[in-house]
Motif scaffolding. Structure first.
Motif, mmCIF file in Angstrom:
data_model
loop_
_atom_site.group_PDB
_atom_site.id
_atom_site.type_symbol
_atom_site.label_atom_id
_atom_site.label_comp_id
_atom_site.label_asym_id
_atom_site.label_seq_id
_atom_site.Cartn_x
_atom_site.Cartn_y
_atom_site.Cartn_z
ATOM 1 N N VAL A 308 0.807 -1.334 0.144
ATOM 2 C CA VAL A 308 0.445 0.066 0.034
ATOM 3 C C VAL A 308 0.520 1.314 -0.012
ATOM 4 O O VAL A 308 1.581 0.960 0.763
ATOM 5 N N PRO A 309 0.361 2.007 -1.166
ATOM 6 C CA PRO A 309 1.663 3.373 -1.026
ATOM 7 C C PRO A 309 1.865 4.652 -0.079
ATOM 8 O O PRO A 309 2.563 5.341 0.026
ATOM 9 N N ASP A 310 0.468 4.716 0.300
ATOM 10 C CA ASP A 310 0.373 5.369 1.814
ATOM 11 C C ASP A 310 -0.615 4.998 2.460
ATOM 12 O O ASP A 310 -1.122 4.530 2.518
ATOM 13 N N GLN A 311 0.262 5.967 3.838
ATOM 14 C CA GLN A 311 -1.044 5.734 5.449
ATOM 15 C C GLN A 311 -2.474 6.358 5.066
ATOM 16 O O GLN A 311 -2.992 5.543 5.657
ATOM 17 N N SER A 312 -3.096 7.309 4.221
ATOM 18 C CA SER A 312 -4.465 6.838 3.928
ATOM 19 C C SER A 312 -5.224 5.962 3.550
ATOM 20 O O SER A 312 -5.607 5.437 3.594
ATOM 21 N N LYS A 313 -3.987 5.068 2.527
ATOM 22 C CA LYS A 313 -5.036 4.348 1.911
ATOM 23 C C LYS A 313 -5.168 3.079 2.644
ATOM 24 O O LYS A 313 -5.275 1.744 2.699
ATOM 25 N N ALA A 314 -4.136 3.126 3.941
ATOM 26 C CA ALA A 314 -3.386 1.896 4.403
ATOM 27 C C ALA A 314 -4.445 2.012 5.683
ATOM 28 O O ALA A 314 -5.427 0.624 5.841
ATOM 29 N N LEU A 315 -4.980 2.892 6.333
ATOM 30 C CA LEU A 315 -5.714 2.882 6.912
ATOM 31 C C LEU A 315 -7.542 2.722 6.776
ATOM 32 O O LEU A 315 -8.065 2.025 7.280
ATOM 33 N N ARG A 316 -7.299 3.082 5.766
ATOM 34 C CA ARG A 316 -9.196 2.615 4.986
ATOM 35 C C ARG A 316 -9.051 1.103 4.233
ATOM 36 O O ARG A 316 -10.505 0.474 4.853
ATOM 37 N N LEU A 317 -7.969 0.503 4.172
ATOM 38 C CA LEU A 317 -7.611 -0.714 3.986
ATOM 39 C C LEU A 317 -8.270 -2.085 4.832
ATOM 40 O O LEU A 317 -8.335 -2.863 5.517
ATOM 41 N N VAL A 318 -7.528 -1.561 6.744
ATOM 42 C CA VAL A 318 -7.267 -1.087 7.683
ATOM 43 C C VAL A 318 -9.064 -1.502 7.716
ATOM 44 O O VAL A 318 -9.642 -3.118 8.274
ATOM 45 N N VAL A 319 -10.123 -0.555 7.521
ATOM 46 C CA VAL A 319 -11.649 -1.042 8.095
ATOM 47 C C VAL A 319 -11.748 -1.795 7.797
ATOM 48 O O VAL A 319 -12.912 -2.991 7.781
ATOM 49 N N LEU A 320 -11.588 -2.023 5.873
ATOM 50 C CA LEU A 320 -12.067 -2.888 5.276
ATOM 51 C C LEU A 320 -12.703 -4.315 5.130
ATOM 52 O O LEU A 320 -13.095 -5.194 5.715
ATOM 53 N N ALA A 321 -10.851 -4.847 5.682
ATOM 54 C CA ALA A 321 -10.365 -6.125 6.213
ATOM 55 C C ALA A 321 -11.334 -6.529 7.862
ATOM 56 O O ALA A 321 -11.703 -8.017 7.939
ATOM 57 N N ASP A 322 -11.752 -5.216 9.145
ATOM 58 C CA ASP A 322 -11.857 -5.618 9.946
ATOM 59 C C ASP A 322 -13.907 -5.976 9.440
ATOM 60 O O ASP A 322 -14.306 -7.348 9.837
ATOM 61 N N ARG A 323 -14.473 -5.005 8.549
ATOM 62 C CA ARG A 323 -15.673 -5.778 8.431
ATOM 63 C C ARG A 323 -15.671 -6.638 7.305
ATOM 64 O O ARG A 323 -16.332 -7.666 7.399
ATOM 65 N N LEU A 324 -14.675 -6.737 6.447
ATOM 66 C CA LEU A 324 -14.386 -8.379 5.381
ATOM 67 C C LEU A 324 -14.355 -9.501 6.506
ATOM 68 O O LEU A 324 -15.109 -11.050 6.920
ATOM 69 N N TYR A 325 -13.160 -9.624 7.786
ATOM 70 C CA TYR A 325 -13.809 -10.455 9.339
ATOM 71 C C TYR A 325 -15.212 -11.079 9.812
ATOM 72 O O TYR A 325 -14.805 -11.317 9.945
ATOM 73 N N ASP A 326 -15.648 -9.963 10.139
ATOM 74 C CA ASP A 326 -16.825 -9.689 11.150
ATOM 75 C C ASP A 326 -18.011 -10.239 9.759
ATOM 76 O O ASP A 326 -18.648 -11.197 10.929
ATOM 77 N N ARG A 327 -18.251 -10.084 8.562
ATOM 78 C CA ARG A 327 -18.852 -10.582 8.292
ATOM 79 C C ARG A 327 -18.265 -11.897 7.660
ATOM 80 O O ARG A 327 -18.827 -13.074 7.125
ATOM 81 N N GLU A 328 -17.324 -12.740 7.981
ATOM 82 C CA GLU A 328 -16.831 -13.945 7.088
ATOM 83 C C GLU A 328 -16.714 -13.867 6.053
ATOM 84 O O GLU A 328 -16.971 -15.327 5.100
ATOM 85 N N VAL A 329 -16.188 -12.395 5.177
ATOM 86 C CA VAL A 329 -16.101 -12.932 3.366
ATOM 87 C C VAL A 329 -14.356 -13.353 3.321
ATOM 88 O O VAL A 329 -14.081 -12.807 3.833
ATOM 89 N N PRO A 330 -14.345 -13.987 3.026
ATOM 90 C CA PRO A 330 -13.008 -14.683 2.509
ATOM 91 C C PRO A 330 -12.774 -14.106 1.301
ATOM 92 O O PRO A 330 -13.132 -13.981 0.625
ATOM 93 N N VAL A 331 -11.092 -14.478 1.851
ATOM 94 C CA VAL A 331 -10.463 -13.034 0.259
ATOM 95 C C VAL A 331 -9.439 -14.151 -0.547
ATOM 96 O O VAL A 331 -8.527 -15.034 0.203
ATOM 97 N N VAL A 332 -8.993 -14.287 -1.514
ATOM 98 C CA VAL A 332 -8.332 -14.984 -2.836
ATOM 99 C C VAL A 332 -7.855 -13.440 -3.613
ATOM 100 O O VAL A 332 -8.280 -12.737 -3.984
ATOM 101 N N ALA A 333 -6.943 -14.053 -3.075
ATOM 102 C CA ALA A 333 -5.759 -12.859 -3.981
ATOM 103 C C ALA A 333 -4.486 -13.518 -4.397
ATOM 104 O O ALA A 333 -3.744 -14.067 -4.396
#
Length: 374
Positions: A308-333
């Motif tokens: 992730v290139p900068d902190q603003s994008k990184a912090l938004r990604l953190v929130v998305l990761a939390d919501r995906l985890y809460d909702r048990e959505v698997p991630v393929v990457a």
């Protein structure tokens, strides 16, 4: 809680696209997170103040303390006692003005608990267990993240939020953070008003209440607000290693872009996006709506994952990761492994615990997605 309306709209879009092209519905293109701009009405924000799907069935009895970390078992007992105390208060005549000027005698000590510890020690599990164990109707207890709480104030207004939550017996706040001076003052004032109304408080974070803001802000203008918040809570320390990786093999390696695309096309309700495009899209959606962004998803498939290139994008990604985890959505990457998402400077800075939590949760979701690869 997932929106039935969103699911129906997505089904309608898929059906319409398939009919227009003459192709069967099963061959429709995957969904795209970048095409979603969710609107969340205020009544949904209130209705969703409950533990998310991953923590809907957890209880104190399902928490497995690490035998080598006695603070974990001790925290369970503290919270059991806290829930029992709320039950006794209800039996004695309902809510009390614990910190205000009520006629009822105020109990000694703070009437809030603050679970402090590193990522992956089960703080959210315990917080949700407390919510479930508290003897009150679901409408009289609330569970939400710090971001969701601040967004509720934005949607309802401060006074209406106070009125809405004042009738509650318990307010649980997960991922309690003070990354913005304005939010510091807002939440401090809100909690003070709720405490006066007799609402019990419980929160989780990676930082002790008196240390909130360290490594981020050092302004004396809101240090007083931070210290005021700490007085409402009894800190409960929880030590230990990340349970998501305790005794498990190394995190899975990323898949190829071809494998990720095939998984997206073969999984019902899966989304498929290029990782850099998703990072840009997250800037156009308020973080409080990231849960709605994932409504109805069977999996999130990402190609080209990169640091992730900068902190603003990184912090938004953190929130998305939390919501995906809460909702048990698997991630393929595909792309770089998740433990290389954040650079050394980020992992050494004031938000490092957020980043480590995101790595931990995304890695767990990647493990859960293994069965989607054929």
């Amino acid at each position: 809680m997932r929106s039935s309306l969103v699911k129906l709209l997505e089904l309608s879009n898929v059906t319409s696209s398939s009919a227009a092209s003459g192709a069967p519905a099963t061959e429709a293109a995957p969904l795209s997170l970048c095409a979603r701009f969710p609107h969340v009405p205020a009544d949904r924000l209130v209705a969703e103040l409950v533990p998310p799907p991953r923590f809907d069935s957890v209880r104190f009895d399902t928490y497995v303390p690490d035998p080598g970390q006695p603070s974990q078992a001790a925290a369970v007992e503290v919270l059991r006692g806290f829930a029992a105390g709320l039950g006794r208060d209800a039996a004695a005549g309902g809510r009390r003005r614990w910190f205000g000027r009520g006629k009822a005698a105020a109990p000694e000590g703070p009437r809030g608990v603050y679970l402090d510890g590193g990522y992956g020690v089960g703080k959210t599990h315990l917080l949700a267990s407390l919510w479930h164990a508290t003897p009150a109707e679901p409408a009289r207890k609330a569970f939400g993240t710090f971001v969701e709480l601040t967004n509720l104030v934005g949607a309802l207004g401060f006074q209406q939020t106070v009125r809405t939550l004042s009738g509650h017996r318990l307010l649980c706040i997960d991922e309690f953070e003070l990354d913005d001076p304005g939010d510091t003052v807002l939440v401090s004032t809100l909690l003070a008003r709720l405490v006066e109304a007799g609402v019990a408080l419980a929160a989780t974070s990676n930082t002790l209440p008196g240390k909130l803001g360290e490594g981020r802000f050092a302004s004396a203008d809101f240090l007083r607000e931070i210290q005021g918040l700490s007085a409402h809570f009894r800190p409960v320390r929880i030590d230990g290693e990340d349970y998501r990786h305790r005794g498990l093999p190394k995190a899975p390696e990323p898949w190829t872009s071809e494998q990720v695309t095939a998984a997206a096309r073969g999984t019902e309700g899966a989304s498929l996006d290029a990782f850099p495009d998703l990072l840009d899209h997250l800037a156009t959606v308020h973080p409080s709506r990231y849960g709605a962004l994932t409504d109805g998803l069977g999996a999130v498939c990402l190609t080209g994952v990169c640091p992730v290139p900068d902190q603003s994008k990184a912090l938004r990604l953190v929130v998305l990761a939390d919501r995906l985890y809460d909702r048990e959505v698997p991630v393929v990457a595909s792309g770089v492994p998740f433990d290389r998402l954040f650079g050394e400077e980020m992992l050494a800075g004031g938000y490092r615990k957020k980043y480590f939590r995101a790595i931990s949760r995304l890695t767990a979701l990647a493990r859960e997605a293994g069965e989607l690869i054929t």
